[in-house]
Design an enzyme around this catalytic site. Structure first.
Site, PDB file in Angstrom:
ATOM      1  N   HIS A 135       0.871  -1.167   0.000  1.00  0.00           N
ATOM      2  CA  HIS A 135       0.000   0.000   0.000  1.00  0.00           C
ATOM      3  C   HIS A 135       0.919   1.230   0.000  1.00  0.00           C
ATOM      4  O   HIS A 135       2.016   1.170   0.543  1.00  0.00           O
ATOM      5  CB  HIS A 135      -0.805  -0.076   1.302  1.00  0.00           C
ATOM      6  CG  HIS A 135      -1.926   0.890   1.434  1.00  0.00           C
ATOM      7  ND1 HIS A 135      -1.750   2.192   1.811  1.00  0.00           N
ATOM      8  CD2 HIS A 135      -3.269   0.735   1.263  1.00  0.00           C
ATOM      9  CE1 HIS A 135      -2.933   2.798   1.879  1.00  0.00           C
ATOM     10  NE2 HIS A 135      -3.865   1.934   1.553  1.00  0.00           N
ATOM     11  N   ASP A 183       2.498  -4.868   8.227  1.00  0.00           N
ATOM     12  CA  ASP A 183       1.282  -4.070   8.096  1.00  0.00           C
ATOM     13  C   ASP A 183       0.103  -5.041   8.113  1.00  0.00           C
ATOM     14  O   ASP A 183      -0.112  -5.799   7.173  1.00  0.00           O
ATOM     15  CB  ASP A 183       1.359  -3.288   6.775  1.00  0.00           C
ATOM     16  CG  ASP A 183       0.055  -2.577   6.424  1.00  0.00           C
ATOM     17  OD1 ASP A 183      -0.951  -2.767   7.134  1.00  0.00           O
ATOM     18  OD2 ASP A 183       0.062  -1.838   5.424  1.00  0.00           O
ATOM     19  N   GLN A 195      -4.874  -5.268   6.553  1.00  0.00           N
ATOM     20  CA  GLN A 195      -5.756  -6.067   5.706  1.00  0.00           C
ATOM     21  C   GLN A 195      -5.942  -7.485   6.235  1.00  0.00           C
ATOM     22  O   GLN A 195      -6.879  -8.183   5.833  1.00  0.00           O
ATOM     23  CB  GLN A 195      -5.135  -6.102   4.305  1.00  0.00           C
ATOM     24  CG  GLN A 195      -6.099  -6.205   3.164  1.00  0.00           C
ATOM     25  CD  GLN A 195      -7.184  -5.148   3.180  1.00  0.00           C
ATOM     26  OE1 GLN A 195      -8.350  -5.490   3.186  1.00  0.00           O
ATOM     27  NE2 GLN A 195      -6.835  -3.880   3.171  1.00  0.00           N
ATOM     28  N   LYS A 209     -10.812  -1.170   9.835  1.00  0.00           N
ATOM     29  CA  LYS A 209     -10.818  -2.337   8.941  1.00  0.00           C
ATOM     30  C   LYS A 209     -11.384  -3.556   9.660  1.00  0.00           C
ATOM     31  O   LYS A 209     -11.528  -4.626   9.078  1.00  0.00           O
ATOM     32  CB  LYS A 209      -9.386  -2.647   8.469  1.00  0.00           C
ATOM     33  CG  LYS A 209      -8.704  -1.497   7.725  1.00  0.00           C
ATOM     34  CD  LYS A 209      -8.851  -1.609   6.234  1.00  0.00           C
ATOM     35  CE  LYS A 209      -8.394  -0.384   5.483  1.00  0.00           C
ATOM     36  NZ  LYS A 209      -7.090  -0.456   4.884  1.00  0.00           N
ATOM     37  N   CYS A 260      -4.478   2.438  -3.903  1.00  0.00           N
ATOM     38  CA  CYS A 260      -3.266   2.888  -3.192  1.00  0.00           C
ATOM     39  C   CYS A 260      -2.127   1.902  -3.370  1.00  0.00           C
ATOM     40  O   CYS A 260      -1.296   1.725  -2.466  1.00  0.00           O
ATOM     41  CB  CYS A 260      -3.526   3.096  -1.702  1.00  0.00           C
ATOM     42  SG  CYS A 260      -4.672   4.402  -1.338  1.00  0.00           S
TER      43      CYS A 260
END
Ligand SMILES: *Cc1c(COP(=O)(O)O)cnc(C)c1O
Length: 404
Positions: free
Chosen positions: A121, A198, A201, A224, A362
């Site tokens: 991202h 990260d 997601q 999220k 993104c």
């Protein structure tokens, strides 16, 4: 027993209409919807507890502080961090990454190397480019393949004693690929590099144990994972958080201030300057409770069913191509119709009440790799249904007819 019709009753927004049609919400990878348990917690906070935390001796302030610290503890338990002070509240993934990138400015020197992946991202690319500009460190990229997987053999070759940091997302937001983070972390540690994962997601789909992974930093956003926007977290191993300098100066992050010298507060407050998103933090904790009450295995099993069903049905449409066909992926389908711009497909779907994302998500480097301007991305959550997928498939067929 998982009954999607009961789950859906928790989400007020799912019964609204868009353009006269029942809403079909398939933009979950951008932000998830909010169950009434979380909405109620927000209303409850402002109705009964609203006060600034950590500072007041009065009852409201103490109650708000207790709720906020309980939320931190819930997050610690969920991710199995060793200490609650290893959980830093931030405004979200982007803020968390910038906090770490900024901290590393003082730890890197010219010629040091940072490895990122081709599946990142933008929020996981730009802060590292800025860090490299500040320090003279070099950015290296793990390449991807046609399936949308990382070329892990190339990662092995990029690692060296110069590698200081590795940054990879757990799951790609554009394609849904689940990356082999356990392997990535182990290999990085062999050369003495730190790893930031990260998790923005992966959090809604996979329960992560930061101690089992032995990861150095793990970041995510509440929105999220059925929580509110504007709040997220950074997990950091205690030793790393002690080593990093504070990110922002202000109230709450100090121990003592004189004009000669300021000493910093202990963890986690060192990184939490100013009045935080108190209500958001509390609601984040409630969202995690909500997801755990359903159970992450139940969620994953159901979402995999949706993914398989949608993949099969969409592939029956002539000229439809799916980008990202990794063996391990979450319930995200990125696709295009031959010769049709994704934006046009998205606009027609919106008229039918179907919310999908169109564009580069993104993650422009991925689009450049496939030589496409973008994709239509449908991302499914545990509150979606097969009948909604049928609506999507019919919508895509209609869009194809109208546009070709
Ligand atoms: C959404 C997302 C981000 C950015 O999260 P923010 O809440 O906008 O800070 C970063 N990485 C991934 C993989 C994401 O899905």
């Amino acid at each position: 027993m998982f009954k999607v019709e009961d789950i859906r009753k928790d989400f007020p927004i799912l019964s609204r209409k868009v353009n006269g049609k029942p809403l079909v919400y398939f933009d979950n990878a951008a932000t998830s919807q909010t169950p009434k348990q979380v909405i109620d917690a927000i209303v409850d906070y402002y109705s009964n507890y609203n006060a600034n935390i950590h500072r007041g001796v009065h009852t409201l302030s103490q109650e708000a502080t207790d709720l906020y610290e309980q939320a931190r503890h819930k997050i610690q338990t969920h991710f199995n961090a060793k200490f609650s002070h290893e959980i830093i509240f931030t405004s979200g993934t982007t803020h968390s990454i910038n906090l770490v990138a900024n901290g590393f400015s003082s730890l890197l020197k010219k010629g040091d190397e940072i490895i990122v992946s081709a599946l990142e991202h933008h929020s996981n690319i730009v802060p590292w480019q800025m860090l490299c500009e500040r320090t003279g460190a070099i950015l290296k990229v793990i390449p991807m393949n046609q399936q949308g997987e990382l070329e892990i053999a190339d990662y092995d070759k990029l690692l060296s004693k110069n590698t200081k940091l590795v940054f990879v997302n757990h799951v790609s937001n554009a394609l849904g690929t689940i990356n082999p983070i356990q392997y990535i972390i182990e290999k990085a540690h062999h050369v003495g590099a730190a790893v930031l994962i990260d998790g923005a997601q992966s959090c809604p789909h996979i329960k992560t144990d930061v101690q089992a992974l032995d990861v150095d930093f793990y970041v995510t956003s509440a929105h999220k994972i059925c929580g509110p926007t504007g709040v997220g977290m950074l997990y950091g191993k205690e030793e790393w958080l002690k080593k990093l300098p504070p990110y922002q100066g202000g109230g709450e992050m100090i121990a003592e201030v004189t004009f000669e010298k300021t000493t910093y507060a202990d963890l986690p407050h060192k990184f939490e300057a100013g009045t935080p998103n108190i209500c958001g933090g509390i609601a984040f904790g409630v969202a995690i409770d909500y997801m755990n009450a359903i159970g992450f295995e139940t969620i994953a099993t159901y979402e995999n069913e949706l993914l398989e069903y949608a993949t099969n049905e969409l592939l029956k449409i002539d000229g439809l191509k799916i980008y990202g066909t990794a063996k391990n992926k979450t319930s995200v389908i990125s696709f295009n119709l031959a010769g049709i711009h994704p934006y046009d497909v998205g606009s027609i779907l919106d008229k039918l009440g179907i919310a999908v994302r169109t564009g580069h998500h993104c993650a422009q480097p991925i689009m450049d790799y496939y030589k496409i301007p973008g994709t239509v991305r449908a991302s499914f959550s545990f509150y979606n249904t097969k009948s909604e997928i049928d609506t999507l498939v019919n919508g895509v067929k209609k869009a194809k007819m109208m546009l070709s």
